[in-house]
Structures are given as structure tokens and as C-alpha cells.
Design an enzyme around this catalytic site. Sequence first.
Site: not given
Length: 185
Positions: A140-144
Amino acid sequence: MNNAQPERLVIDQLETPIGPALFATDEQGALRSLYFGDFEQRMLRLLRTHYGRVDPEAGRAPAQVRHALEAYFSGDVEALTGLAWATGGTPFQRKVWTALTEIPAGTTLSYGALAVKIGAPKAVRAVGLANGANPISVVVPCHRVIGSDGSLTGYGGGLERKRWLLAHEGVSIGGVSMPDQPRLL
């Protein structure tokens, strides 16, 4: 995404270029949590908060989960697409986390744009808090999610990991592409 209370959680570990990743899966093979090894206590607290009656045990995750994570960290940035995941959290948090999975690898979105995407343009701070509470990093790409000015903002795994993940996915940071970041431990 099935958010039902799991009866059993298994915690596995995978070595990655940015340190060991710890991840929990349920009895159906859905990913319930992914943190880096230096945040193990935070992960265990979160699992107790969301799934209090479930006592996580060490074990081996389903092969499809391990293979997807291994493929991602080996360079197939699309390998995590479609990987089953589930989590607790509020309905608003789950809405934000679902929207995160719609940000394609190699792209970024600001907190404000994410708030607009979920239909809550005035909830930028709440989106930021939900993003920061994401229990399943990388998948769940919160880094994006970045600042409106293009700056790297906080990341639960540390800004160096965020920088590496974005570069790994081909995002140019500050006009400079950084495909080969040093290994972080």
C-alpha cells in the site's frame, strides 16, 4: 479487500536492499502488515491494536506473497499489483489506503491531490494522518505521496527508504534519478 478479523497471523521476514522486511499474513494469505525490521515493536503494537485477540506467530508466509515481495525488490515494480491485503482501521483510513494502491509505480501524488482523489479536498491533514498510519508499507504505497512542492515528506520507514523506493520505481527526485542507492541496514 476483506477486513474481517483474522483468526491467525503469521509473521515472516525477507531480506531487502533496504533492510529486513517483517510482514504478517492471515489464514487466507492476505497481507495484514509490512514494516521494516527496525520497526518491529511498532508493527507488533499495531497488530495488537487492530487484532487484539490474535497472537501473531513466527512462520512462513504463503509463497505468492514472498514471491511478489522478492520480485518487487529485485526490480519488477509491478509485482505487488493485485497482491491480496486487508487491514483494520477506520473507514476513512481504508479509503485512503485503497486510493494509495491506485497510484501507479513510478509516479507520485501530493497529499492534496490524494484528498481530491478520494472526494475530500479539504481533508488534506486527515489524508496525511491516514497515510502515516498505513500498516502495509510498500504494498500500500504510501511512499508515493509527496509534498505539494515535490519534496519528500515523512515516511514511517525513514526518508532514506522512501528515497530508495521511489528511485527503485524510476521516480526522479529533485531532477536526479537514483537507481542504485546504497544498501541501508
